[in-house]
Enzyme design. Structure first.
Site, short mmCIF file in Angstrom:
data_model
loop_
_atom_site.label_atom_id
_atom_site.label_comp_id
_atom_site.label_asym_id
_atom_site.label_seq_id
_atom_site.Cartn_x
_atom_site.Cartn_y
_atom_site.Cartn_z
N GLU A 47 0.91 -1.09 -0.17
CA GLU A 47 0.10 0.12 0.13
C GLU A 47 0.81 1.28 -0.02
O GLU A 47 0.50 2.09 -0.61
CB GLU A 47 -1.07 -0.08 1.19
N ARG A 54 -7.18 2.24 14.14
CA ARG A 54 -8.01 1.18 13.99
C ARG A 54 -8.04 0.14 15.21
O ARG A 54 -8.86 -0.49 15.48
CB ARG A 54 -7.65 0.48 12.80
N GLU A 70 -10.61 -8.43 4.88
CA GLU A 70 -9.80 -8.25 5.94
C GLU A 70 -10.61 -9.07 7.48
O GLU A 70 -9.92 -9.44 8.06
CB GLU A 70 -9.64 -6.82 6.30
#
Ligand SMILES: Cc1cc2nc3c(=O)[nH]c(=O)nc-3n(C[C@H](O)[C@H](O)[C@H](O)COP(=O)(O)OP(=O)(O)OC[C@H]3O[C@@H](n4cnc5c(N)ncnc54)[C@H](O)[C@@H]3O)c2cc1C
Ligand code: FES
Ligand code: FES
Length: 1488
Positions: free
Chosen positions: A942, A1020, A1416
């Site tokens: 990413e 997160r 995920e």
């Protein structure tokens, strides 16, 4: 023919003459040929004077049409490079062709002389796939596809060896596929293996002219026999009560209209088998073998009109069928149940062995250059001559040691001699049966391939029984020795001569009293007893001019009371080097007194070592006496008294294994000799059965295209090797290759860098570093620009990029990079979270979450309300992405305007474009960043992929030449960062009834040297530490730590798995502290709609976790199995089971980067009705392109194969967000839909005019003639979301997540308490994915993510040395789950109904097709294996009287065999205790 001149640079041989002096006469007299003659895929090839540095893989990949064979690791550990060698064999006068899967990355090129090399291209193509390729593709066994050609080839060897062309019989059992280690050398990071096994099993009963051979009991192996009896008793190859799924029907199939595999399970089953499920819950796909499979017209079968440029009527255009990847007919569907049709397998249509090779006469070969020369003698005499002339010539057998040394230790051998084709060395001939009976020894040819040796051992053991126990012990070791591809070529001689302290074979040979036979020209044949052979670390008594020719293994007399056994413990059962390996032999007299004892260990000293104290102490003792057992255990702990900081680490575990293995042997030998009653449970090791499991394949909401189980659109190309990855793209004219100069220190000032030596090397063109760009341009970062592309003045982690050498070839560039001399001044390094906390090195973050009393700063008050408060520190290790394709990029500069085409294996085209622009100074509109597909990404590409494209762009712009780079596996692991290791320091307060009242936690992640996404990952984590539980008062703080390790980054789950792991750990601690059942505690605290999370997102009507828990509890028979586990644990002392059922919720959207929640798509319809689709997402195996094409096909009302998407590129879609956060389908799917909506609106009048059934080509052409724009740009931004940190106002606060993907899983495990080994008996996983766009792809994500999570929580462990070097840099040291690690029973299902059986709709979701992101979310559920293991060792601790009170014991993640064993709390553990001396450090550092 020009023969090579021996290298002058060769290290001086012991005799004073130079290589040229000694070898030239030999070359001239004997080695007159430099031609390697072989066949590749049926075509004859002669290679004259080949590049001596090339392996077989180098040769194959240099061929333009053979790019299917991949480089995944270069060390024999992943199987991506697997090819099949067809070689002739004459056995007992009979000719046979054997098919050997081998690792092309290790195999010496010289070794293919006279053989037929079959690569994945040789067996089939998209137009005409091999049944294996077709079935793996159709049964969804390929996601990113990078591993697939290697797996296809391993299976190909198996399938071909299963057919006997003389008898026309085909014999392939489930056991062959799963339990004999044919796939143990192949890794897949995406699929979770289950669909690959399913595809392989469709061959089991391939009915070849009615000739099907029953599986017969193997010889002499009691376990094997029992398993086979079970199989036969059960009626087919499946140990489950369900159908084995064989095409053509299984004996357990319910009568049905087709030969499908409808499994109906009986209601009551033992705990490890699937229990009854309703048809809705378990409705397997129908598999059919047909001569000509049918097409599904909604998917495939579009005829296109030839392009019409004029006003011609489209209906008059000539129709052509275009070639697409979908040409092989795809599955259809019957009432939502997929029907998969395969072509029949007909073995006599296989590629034949070239007949001329039967007559091939090998000639002595020699080729090379002034650096390196290869010899291939064909007789032992020739070899001895050569060794005599040049003793330091390196013998090469299977090359599984030698090639690893060349690649990773930079040792190149000037003179290499290939010995594996010398008949005297490779052929073991056993005496005839009668002579064998009375044989006093078995003599093995030294270079007999290990696979053959395995067969010999089996055969002899079957004939001689216990007298040949040594061979059975050797076979047992060989079964778990490396992978099949290595065993097919590697030799005992290679293992012995290497003298590795962790050799698996050497302890057995030493314990057996084997003698090595060596041979030299000077001395002739002579014996070398094994007992004196190993003199020091990797040093033996073998004279340099001698070779090992045979191994003589003594056999005891039938009357001798002798037992010999072998044991091995590794991090992973299959294909792993031992942690400790041992072999024990004892001989007793008639009174049971020990006459002779030989206990030998590997992994406990620098050499394979006998336990001298223990051995001496045993002589004269009564074997079957607990005093002898105790005394020997004491002697062993003195023999192997490892210091705490012992090299290799794990001192306490290794010592414990030493004792545990002996303990097992003592019991096993006593049982075998019938000495008395022993606890036989101690003897049994963990064995797995054949895996089973199902998917609930029925999809009630299936539409014409969306909702169908369409295989990944590239699957067939991936299976045939035609799918192109960056390194497969054709070589460009004048292309260069990059080689990175990496820091060898973790933290240091750079004193000087001298790249001049590199520039002097052949092929090297130039060098770039920080001085090649401006200081400002050198700084980049995904969220915060804080990291240099090239180290500037300092290096901040081991492996940091200092510069890049570029050269004409990749090997030259790498050699150039190694030649750059860097002088460092070392500085102290901060590696761990603890060290960072102590040094207060944090990245700025400053975010926290406050709920309830925390908002006003009154957490003390909250805790004061609690009846019980528990505190703890919980750690969780990171995880290496281990995508099979390492980072790769290719930059092609144009001569004009600074334009560049930048191909990259990246999830993030936009950032690639942005930073290439930054380092080159070329505006973004002249940089087209493109990605076709990645061989896996998982978040690792990413951001960390960006620098590689930038390095290449700098060099490409400078040289005006294309530049390419593909990282070696070790470079990739060093450089590219991992999942963040985490630590939580938590305090939780509860009422005495078990209601959560207050939670406070400080969370730390190890970010590494730069920030990358460490802050976002922390966000997160903080927003998932609630998992599914309501806690009214919470105060959560996050601290990303700055350390001197690589920069950790995104990885599937992105902090959420860590958060939920902490949540569940806290729940277990609470349950244990309150003495409450954990499942009850979970339910008591479960969110209900209307609750608020700590970030003030309301739990809404989409809350399905209670449904999931309830339905899974029923379908997995959880309650009964939980009782059965408790009963099992009551009865068993040396094995314990554990079971758990864990829920999860995962928030979807880019949580704290609101701007990323947008996407664009571009849809174009051409005259012929074909559709070209571009969107901003990238394909890394997750099936995004497939889903996007399905959405476009559904929306436009066309067959799926009229929609084409080739790549993702910034020239088509500007400013695309990275494909991450499981949002690829949500965002891009909506953008695609938006574009299709626009076009549909414009086409509406034409549809009305031409009729609703008119094909798109007619409608499109009519619209074109009417000057209607047939291209549309779609856009979507996610509504509603937009949480602002710190907002506690319930009226105004915006949600952080668009919705939750929810799930639950139940896992049951069994642990061997003596070793810490475990197996997953069963897993049931159920996910709420909304209305799935493509269930097949979603099951693939569920199973693949689960297995990746299982690896994260149980097996995968990164280790650093104390000076900050990453030790785990390849598949040899870093273990990801393999085929035999998956749950033995693995059921996956999707939530579809409420508890009353009413269908759920998800209409409220407002996501594309009401689907949910799934990439995920299931990963965390791999932790069910961890928590089940925790339960199992907890049961052991209770039994052993060790504490299980919160705060007094803990099990950190990953639950490796070491951690599990050390948690058992038994007496052996205490006996093996290793005390840490003052100031003593452990050898390895874990950084969580
Ligand atoms: C991925 C991987 C997994 C592995 N797993 C295991 C494992 O589980 N257990 C284990 O024990 N090992 C393991 N190994 C190590 C290795 O495979 C074994 O040591 C193997 O037996 C080496 O045999 P070879 O024929 O390939 O040796 P080569 O690499 O060809 O040679 C090794 C050494 O032996 C010498 N040699 C070869 N033949 C002779 C001869 N006739 N006379 C004298 N010297 C000779 C060579 O000169 C060289 O020094 C693994 C290696 C890899 C790459
Ligand atoms: S590339 Fe050969 S095994 Fe990995
Ligand atoms: S499909 Fe196996 S690694 Fe991706």
């Amino acid at each position: 023919m020009a023969l090579p001149i021996p290298p002058q640079t060769a290290s001086e041989p012991p005799r004073a003459r130079s290589a040229a002096d000694t070898l030239t006469p030999l070359i001239e007299s004997t080695y007159k040929s430099s031609d390697i003659t072989f066949y590749v895929n049926g075509k004859k090839t002669v290679l004259s004077n080949a590049n001596p540095h090339w392996t077989l893989l180098d040769y194959i990949r240099a061929q333009p049409n053979l790019k299917g064979t991949k480089l995944g690791c270069g060390e024999g550990g992943c199987g991506a490079c697997t090819v099949v060698l067809q070689a002739p064999e004459i056995l007992s006068g009979k000719r046979r062709v054997k098919h050997l899967a081998v690792n092309a990355c290790l195999f010496p090129l010289v070794g293919i002389d006279g053989k037929h090399v079959i690569t994945v291209e040789g067996i089939g193509s998209v137009e005409k796939p091999h049944p294996l390729q077709e079935r793996i593709a159709k049964l969804h066994g390929s996601q990113c596809g990078f591993c697939t050609p290697g797996i296809v080839m391993s299976l190909y060897a198996l399938v071909r060896n299963a057919y006997n062309s003389e008898t026309n019989k085909f014999h392939l059992s489930e056991r062959d596929i799963e339990l004999e280690g044919h796939l143990d050398g192949n890794l897949c990071r995406c699929t979770g293996y289950k669909p690959i096994l399913q595809a392989a099993k469709t061959f089991i009963t391939e009915d070849l002219q009615g000739q099907l051979v029953e599986d017969l009991p193997g010889s002499g192996d009691a376990k094997l026999e029992k398993e086979i009896v079970d199989l036969v008793r059960n009626g087919c190859g499946s140990t489950s009560k369900g159908s084995c799924g064989r095409p053509g029907g299984c004996c357990r199939d319910a009568p049905s209209e087709s030969s499908s595999a409808n499994s109906k399970s009986p209601a009551s089953t033992p705990p490890t088998e699937p229990v009854a499920m309703s048809d809705e819950e378990l409705t397997p796909a129908e598999l059919e073998v047909q001569k000509q499979p049918e097409q599904d017209s909604s998917i495939s079968g579009t005829a296109y009109a030839k392009p019409v440029k004029s006003k011609e009527d489209a209906s008059g255009a000539i129709e052509v069928k275009t070639t697409t990847a979908l040409d092989a007919p795809l599955s259809g569907s019957k009432h939502g149940i997929p029907v998969v049709q395969f072509q029949e397998y007909v073995p006599d249509t296989e590629l034949i062995f070239p007949s001329v090779l039967w007559k091939f006469e090998p000639r002595p070969l020699c080729y090379g250059n002034d650096k390196k020369i290869w010899f291939r003698p064909t007789t032992l005499d020739q070899l001895l001559e050569l060794k005599d002339a040049y003793p330091s010539a390196k013998l090469v057998g299977g090359a599984s040691e030698v090639q690893v040394e060349i690649r990773f230790k930079n040792s190149d051998f000037a003179i290499s001699v290939y010995v594996s084709d010398i008949p005297e060395l490779k052929r073991t001939s056993l005496p005839a049966e009668a002579a064998l009976e009375s044989a006093k020894e078995i003599v093995l040819a030294a270079n007999t391939p290990l696979t053959e040796l395995e067969a010999i051992c089996k055969d002899v053991y079957a004939k001689l029984g216990k007298r040949a126990m040594v061979l059975e012990a050797l076979r047992k070791q060989l079964r778990y020795f490396a992978g099949r591809q290595i065993r097919n070529v590697a030799s005992l001689a290679g293992n012995i001569a290497t003298a590795s302290p962790i050799s698996d074979a050497n302890p057995v040979l030493l314990a057996a009293g084997a003698t090595l036979v060596a041979h030299s020209k000077e001395k002739g044949e002579f014996d070398l007893p094994m007992s004196d052979f190993f003199v020091a670390y990797r040093t033996t008594t073998l004279p340099p001019d001698a070779v090992l020719t045979r191994i003589r293994i003594p056999l005891p007399l039938p009357t001798t009371r002798e037992v010999l056994k072998a044991y091995k413990q590794a991090k992973r059962k299959d294909d792993d080097i031992a942690i400790v390996t041992a072999s024990f032999r004892i001989r007793l007299d008639n009174a049971g007194i020990v006459e002779d004892a030989c206990l030998v260990y590997g992994g406990m000293a620098p050499t394979t070592k006998t336990a001298s104290k223990a051995n001496t102490g045993l002589i004269g003792q009564k074997w079957f006496s607990s005093e002898t057992l105790d005394a020997t255990l004491t002697a062993l702990s003195e023999d192997f008294d490892l210091p705490f900081g012992v090299p290799g680490g794990m001192a306490h575990y290794r010592k414990t294994l030493t004792l545990s293995m002996f303990f097992r042997f003592w019991h096993e030998s006593a049982a075998e000799l019938g000495l008395g009653e022993v606890d036989t449970e101690v003897i049994d090791e963990i064995h797995r059965a054949i895996s089973t499991g199902a998917r609930d394949d029925y999809n009630p909401t299936e539409q014409r295209v969306v909702g169908k189980q369409v295989p990944h659109l590239s699957a067939l190309k991936q299976c045939t090797g035609e799918a192109e990855y960056i390194d497969d793209m054709p070589r460009m004219d004048r292309e260069l290759f990059g080689g990175l100069v990496l820091s060898t220190k973790a933290h240091a000032n750079i004193v000087s860098v001298d790249w001049e030596p590199a520039l002097e090397l052949p092929g090297v063109i130039g060098y770039i570093d920080k001085d090649s760009i401006s200081k400002e341009a050198n700084i980049w970062g995904s969220i915060k620009k804080d990291e240099p592309f090239f180290a500037d003045g300092k290096v901040l982690h081991h492996g940091q990029v200092i510069g890049m050498v570029y050269a004409e070839t990749a090997l030259q560039a790498q050699a150039g990079a190694r030649a750059v001399k860097v002088v460092y001044e070392e500085l102290p390094a901060v590696l761990t979270i603890d060290e960072a906390i102590q040094a207060e090195t944090f990245f700025p973050h400053g975010k926290h979450l406050k709920k309830g009393l925390a908002i006003e700063g009154n957490m003390d008050e909250a805790f004061a309300k609690c009846d019980r408060v528990f505190e703890g520190t919980t750690r969780m290790g990171g995880q290496e992405h281990f995508y099979l394709e390492t980072n790769a990029a290719l930059v092609i500069p144009s001569g004009e305007d600074g334009f560049m085409e930048v191909w990259s294996s990246t999830q993030n085209n936009m950032e690639t474009q942005e930073f290439v622009s930054q380092v080159t100074g070329v505006p973004s509109n002249r940089i087209n960043a493109r990605v076709k597909r990645m061989g896996g990404g998982f978040g690792g590409k990413e951001s960390r992929s960006v620098p590689f494209a930038c390095y290449l762009a700098i060099a490409a712009r400078k040289e005006k030449r294309p530049v390419r780079l593909m990282l070696n596996r070790d470079e990739d692991m060093l450089l590219s960062g991992q999942r963040h290791p985490f630590q939580a320091r938590w305090k939780v307060g509860v009422s005495k009834e078990g209601k959560l009242v207050a939670l406070e936690a400080d969370l730390y992640d190890n970010g590494g040297f730069s920030q990358d996404m460490s802050g976002a990952v922390m966000d997160r984590c903080m927003t998932h530490i609630d998992n599914c539980y309501e806690c009214p008062n919470a105060y959560l703080r996050g601290f990303p730590c700055k350390t001197n390790i690589h920069s950790n980054t995104a990885f599937r789950g992105f902090g959420a798995p860590q958060g939920m792991y902490f949540a569940e750990t806290i729940m277990y601690n609470v349950a244990e502290g309150l003495g409450m059942d954990i499942d009850e505690l979970r339910l008591k605290n479960m969110y209900v709609p209307g609750n608020w999370t700590p970030f003030f997102q309301k739990i809404d009507q989409d809350w399905h976790v209670p449904l999931l828990l309830e339905q899974l509890r029923r379908s997995s028979d959880y309650d009964n199995r939980k009782t059965a586990v408790a009963e099992f644990n009551e009865k068993n002392r040396w094995r314990k089971r554990g079971i758990c059922l864990v829920p999860s919720k995962f928030g979807l959207s880019f949580a704290t980067a609101l701007h990323l929640n947008q996407a664009a798509a571009y849809v174009k319809i051409y005259h012929d009705g074909s559709v070209l689709l571009h969107h901003g997402g990238t394909e890394m195996g997750q099936g995004l392109y497939t889903k996007m094409c399905q959405i476009a096909a559904q929306e436009l009302g066309v067959p799926l194969d009229s929609v084409y998407t080739q790549d993702s590129q910034t020239y088509q879609i500007a400013n695309a967000s990275p494909t991450a956060a499981s949002s690829g389908s949500d965002l891009n799917g909506m953008a695609v839909k938006n574009a299709c909506d626009q076009i549909n609106e414009r086409l509406q009048p034409f549809r009305e005019k031409l009729g609703k059934d008119a094909p798109l080509r007619a409608i499109a052409h009519a619209a074109y003639l009417d000057r209607v724009n047939l291209a549309a740009h779609g856009f979507w931004k996610m509504p509603r979301v937009g949480y602002s940190w710190g907002d506690t106002n319930l009226e105004t606060v915006k949600p952080m997540y668009y919705y939750w993907t929810q799930g639950a899983a139940a896992s049951e495990v069994e642990v061997d308490l003596l070793t810490g080994d475990h197996t997953v008996l069963r897993t049931d996983i159920m996910m709420d994915v909304g209305n799935s766009i493509n269930p097949a792809i979603d099951y693939g994500q569920i199973e693949g993510a689960f297995i990746q999570g299982q690896g994260l929580f149980t097996m995968e462990e990164s280790l650093w040395t104390t000076n900050g070097q990453l030790f785990t840099r390849g598949p040899g040291t870093y273990k990801i789950p393999g085929f035999s690690d998956i749950p033995q029973v693995f059921n996956a299902s999707m939530l579809r109904y409420d508890n009353e059986g009413k269908p759920l709709s998800w209409n409220h979701l407002r996501s594309v097709q009401s689907s949910k992101g799934i990439g995920e979310p299931p990963l965390f559920l791999g932790s069910t294996v961890f928590f089940a293991l925790r339960e199992a060792v907890k049961a052991a601790r209770v039994m052993n009287g060790a504490t299980v009170a919160p705060g007094e014991w803990k099990l950190d993640s990953p639950a490796t065999s070491e951690r599990l064993r050390l948690a058992v709390g038994d007496e052996l553990l205490k006996k093996a205790e290793v005390k840490r001396k003052e100031g003593e450090k452990s050898f390895f550092v874990t950084v969580s």
